[in-house]
Design a protein around this motif. Structure first.
Motif, PDB file in Angstrom:
ATOM      1  N   GLU A  37       3.806   5.946  -3.293  1.00 30.12           N
ATOM      2  CA  GLU A  37       2.683   5.832  -2.455  1.00 30.12           C
ATOM      3  C   GLU A  37       2.676   4.314  -2.116  1.00 30.12           C
ATOM      4  OE1 GLU A  37      -0.885   7.843  -3.731  1.00 30.12           O
ATOM      5  OE2 GLU A  37      -1.613   5.971  -3.927  1.00 30.12           O
ATOM      6  N   SER A  38       2.152   3.986  -0.968  1.00 35.18           N
ATOM      7  CA  SER A  38       1.897   2.694  -0.742  1.00 35.18           C
ATOM      8  C   SER A  38       0.856   2.555   0.224  1.00 35.18           C
ATOM      9  CB  SER A  38       3.228   1.922  -0.086  1.00 35.18           C
ATOM     10  OG  SER A  38       2.795   0.748   0.271  1.00 35.18           O
ATOM     11  N   ARG A  39      -0.030   1.707   0.069  1.00 35.99           N
ATOM     12  CA  ARG A  39      -1.247   1.341   0.892  1.00 35.99           C
ATOM     13  C   ARG A  39      -1.017   0.516   1.836  1.00 35.99           C
ATOM     14  NH1 ARG A  39      -6.492  -1.125   0.655  1.00 35.99           N
ATOM     15  NH2 ARG A  39      -8.091  -0.011   1.837  1.00 35.99           N
ATOM     16  N   ILE A  40      -0.874   0.714   3.381  1.00 34.63           N
ATOM     17  CA  ILE A  40      -0.504  -0.169   4.310  1.00 34.63           C
ATOM     18  C   ILE A  40      -1.390  -0.156   5.389  1.00 34.63           C
ATOM     19  CG2 ILE A  40       1.408  -0.514   5.956  1.00 34.63           C
ATOM     20  CD1 ILE A  40       3.245   1.123   3.704  1.00 34.63           C
ATOM     21  N   ARG A  41      -1.167  -1.413   6.262  1.00 36.57           N
ATOM     22  CA  ARG A  41      -1.769  -1.385   7.653  1.00 36.57           C
ATOM     23  C   ARG A  41      -0.870  -2.304   8.404  1.00 36.57           C
ATOM     24  NH1 ARG A  41      -7.623  -4.446   7.481  1.00 36.57           N
ATOM     25  NH2 ARG A  41      -6.932  -6.494   6.860  1.00 36.57           N
ATOM     26  N   PHE A  42      -0.723  -1.992   9.820  1.00 36.36           N
ATOM     27  CA  PHE A  42       0.123  -2.895  10.516  1.00 36.36           C
ATOM     28  C   PHE A  42      -0.836  -3.399  11.637  1.00 36.36           C
ATOM     29  CE2 PHE A  42       3.340  -3.566  13.909  1.00 36.36           C
ATOM     30  CZ  PHE A  42       4.269  -4.322  13.362  1.00 36.36           C
ATOM     31  N   GLU A 191       0.738  -5.583   6.386  1.00 32.96           N
ATOM     32  CA  GLU A 191       0.033  -5.692   5.053  1.00 32.96           C
ATOM     33  C   GLU A 191       0.197  -4.787   4.120  1.00 32.96           C
ATOM     34  OE1 GLU A 191      -3.356  -8.885   6.680  1.00 32.96           O
ATOM     35  OE2 GLU A 191      -4.094  -6.916   6.019  1.00 32.96           O
ATOM     36  N   ILE A 192       0.373  -5.002   2.911  1.00 34.74           N
ATOM     37  CA  ILE A 192       0.973  -4.069   1.870  1.00 34.74           C
ATOM     38  C   ILE A 192      -0.124  -4.519   0.850  1.00 34.74           C
ATOM     39  CG2 ILE A 192       2.436  -3.197   0.376  1.00 34.74           C
ATOM     40  CD1 ILE A 192       4.533  -4.641   2.334  1.00 34.74           C
ATOM     41  N   PHE A 258       5.839 -12.779   1.444  1.00 35.88           N
ATOM     42  CA  PHE A 258       5.214 -11.537   1.254  1.00 35.88           C
ATOM     43  C   PHE A 258       4.253 -11.486   0.100  1.00 35.88           C
ATOM     44  CE2 PHE A 258       6.148  -8.414   4.401  1.00 35.88           C
ATOM     45  CZ  PHE A 258       7.440  -8.786   4.980  1.00 35.88           C
ATOM     46  N   ARG A 259       4.746 -11.983  -1.024  1.00 36.75           N
ATOM     47  CA  ARG A 259       4.000 -11.897  -2.426  1.00 36.75           C
ATOM     48  C   ARG A 259       2.661 -12.631  -2.230  1.00 36.75           C
ATOM     49  NH1 ARG A 259       7.848 -13.586  -5.542  1.00 36.75           N
ATOM     50  NH2 ARG A 259       7.396 -15.798  -5.432  1.00 36.75           N
ATOM     51  N   SER A 260       2.975 -13.802  -1.415  1.00 34.98           N
ATOM     52  CA  SER A 260       1.614 -14.908  -1.105  1.00 34.98           C
ATOM     53  C   SER A 260       0.557 -14.002  -0.437  1.00 34.98           C
ATOM     54  CB  SER A 260       2.071 -16.137  -0.340  1.00 34.98           C
ATOM     55  OG  SER A 260       0.845 -16.772  -0.020  1.00 34.98           O
ATOM     56  N   SER A 261       0.953 -13.322   0.694  1.00 38.99           N
ATOM     57  CA  SER A 261       0.239 -12.471   1.468  1.00 38.99           C
ATOM     58  C   SER A 261      -0.579 -11.359   0.846  1.00 38.99           C
ATOM     59  CB  SER A 261       0.844 -11.932   2.726  1.00 38.99           C
ATOM     60  OG  SER A 261       1.407 -13.028   3.675  1.00 38.99           O
ATOM     61  N   ILE A 262       0.219 -10.903  -0.068  1.00 34.90           N
ATOM     62  CA  ILE A 262      -0.263  -9.575  -0.710  1.00 34.90           C
ATOM     63  C   ILE A 262      -1.257 -10.137  -1.974  1.00 34.90           C
ATOM     64  CG2 ILE A 262       0.159  -7.795  -2.385  1.00 34.90           C
ATOM     65  CD1 ILE A 262       3.031  -7.643  -0.894  1.00 34.90           C
ATOM     66  N   ALA A 263      -1.083 -11.388  -2.634  1.00 36.42           N
ATOM     67  CA  ALA A 263      -1.909 -11.800  -3.164  1.00 36.42           C
ATOM     68  C   ALA A 263      -3.437 -12.282  -2.993  1.00 36.42           C
ATOM     69  CB  ALA A 263      -1.288 -13.049  -4.329  1.00 36.42           C
ATOM     70  N   LYS A 264      -3.487 -12.934  -1.639  1.00 36.77           N
ATOM     71  CA  LYS A 264      -4.550 -12.902  -1.090  1.00 36.77           C
ATOM     72  C   LYS A 264      -5.145 -11.815  -0.646  1.00 36.77           C
ATOM     73  CE  LYS A 264      -2.658 -17.242   0.934  1.00 36.77           C
ATOM     74  NZ  LYS A 264      -2.416 -18.098   2.232  1.00 36.77           N
ATOM     75  N   LEU A 265      -4.370 -10.859  -0.221  1.00 39.33           N
ATOM     76  CA  LEU A 265      -5.211  -9.401   0.228  1.00 39.33           C
ATOM     77  C   LEU A 265      -5.698  -8.903  -1.056  1.00 39.33           C
ATOM     78  CD1 LEU A 265      -5.478  -7.283   2.290  1.00 39.33           C
ATOM     79  CD2 LEU A 265      -3.362  -6.386   1.764  1.00 39.33           C
ATOM     80  N   SER A 266      -5.120  -8.965  -2.278  1.00 41.53           N
ATOM     81  CA  SER A 266      -5.510  -8.304  -3.297  1.00 41.53           C
ATOM     82  C   SER A 266      -7.018  -8.806  -3.888  1.00 41.53           C
ATOM     83  CB  SER A 266      -4.412  -8.508  -4.349  1.00 41.53           C
ATOM     84  OG  SER A 266      -4.882  -8.092  -5.670  1.00 41.53           O
TER      85      SER A 266
END
Length: 275
Positions: A37-42, A191-192, A258-266
């Motif tokens: 499962e993944s939570r995603i938006r584009f 965004e993941i 991607f890791r940087s973007s995901i960390a900010k999103l988290s």
């Protein structure tokens, strides 16, 4: 993420006008059965965009090549593909799930129509696959936590997908499905929030994995310990107490961009009082 800009592609020995990122868990984290499962938006719906959440069998001859019998070529046995969520701007009101095996008894193409059309692609959804040796089901969960079965595929006569698979997430540009790239587009971002793997449990009647995991472990042992997630599915935790269910691809040290973007999103999500 995909970014416009001229770059030399050594594999194709030519200049290309876009660079596209990919998350790939091959030889880092692979899965056999359960729920992926993944939570995603584009966010970028312009022409030419083609994001996807998909899986490949782990014996494919694709980097990183570890030398552990990874000599098969797509889409042969050991290198077959499953598309969990694949959206493209040529058909923007829907997404597809699909299989690539070269065999006739191993599932087929299915479409999911977004209730509100293309605008739904920009909203957070959980996209998921539940998988065992006899059946593969695909699901979508919207922002109100309403889960919908997209399609159920009978795999009893299929001789594929009975070995570990790894996860890929990427934003492709152009091609047969993406179509002509909008000339005004400079960047496309998927965004993941997380990627999770879990297996069914009788502890609760929860329908999906979820982002958070109760990682109760025994620090005195080096063995892996079964745990139950907050949503009633079972996963694997390592002995140090770190979850291997949520944010798997981040923890495996994949693409730094991607890791940087995901960390900010988290961090942004954790500051919200409601989801």
């Amino acid at each position: 993420m995909a970014r416009k800009g001229s770059n030399y592609c050594s594999t194709l020995n030519s200049q290309k006008s876009w660079t596209s990122g990919r998350l790939n868990s091959k030889d880092k984290q692979e899965f056999l059965y359960g729920r992926i499962e993944s939570r995603i938006r584009f966010l970028d719906l312009e022409g030419g965009t083609w994001p996807a959440f998909w899986m490949l069998e782990n014996r494919i001859n694709q980097q990183p090549v570890k030398g552990d019998d990874d000599t098969s070529y797509w889409p042969n046995e050991g290198a077959s593909e499953i598309d969990v969520w694949e959206w493209f701007s040529n058909d923007p009101d829907s997404y597809i799930t699909n299989f690539f095996t070269g065999e006739s008894n191993c599932g087929g193409l299915a479409y999911y129509q977004y209730p509100n059309g293309v605008v739904d692609v920009t909203d957070w959804h959980r996209y998921a696959m539940e998988w065992d040796e006899d059946q593969i089901d695909f699901y979508v969960v919207d922002e109100s936590d309403q889960q919908t079965l997209v399609v159920s595929q009978d795999m009893r006569n299929c001789d594929r997908y009975e070995e570990p698979m790894f996860v890929l997430l990427n934003v492709a540009m152009g091609g047969m499905l993406g179509g002509d790239i909008d000339s005004s587009l400079e960047m496309a971002t998927m965004e993941i929030d997380y990627v999770a793997h879990c297996t069914a449990s009788t502890a609760t009647d929860a329908a999906y994995c979820g982002e958070d995991t109760d990682t109760t472990t025994d620090s005195t042992t080096d063995t892996q310990t079964d745990i139950t997630t907050e949503t009633g599915f079972t996963g694997i935790s390592n002995s140090s107490g770190g979850s291997m269910n949520s944010f798997i691809l981040m923890a495996l040290g994949l693409l730094g961009l991607f890791r940087s973007s995901i960390a900010k999103l988290s961090r942004r999500n954790k500051n919200k009082s409601t989801r």
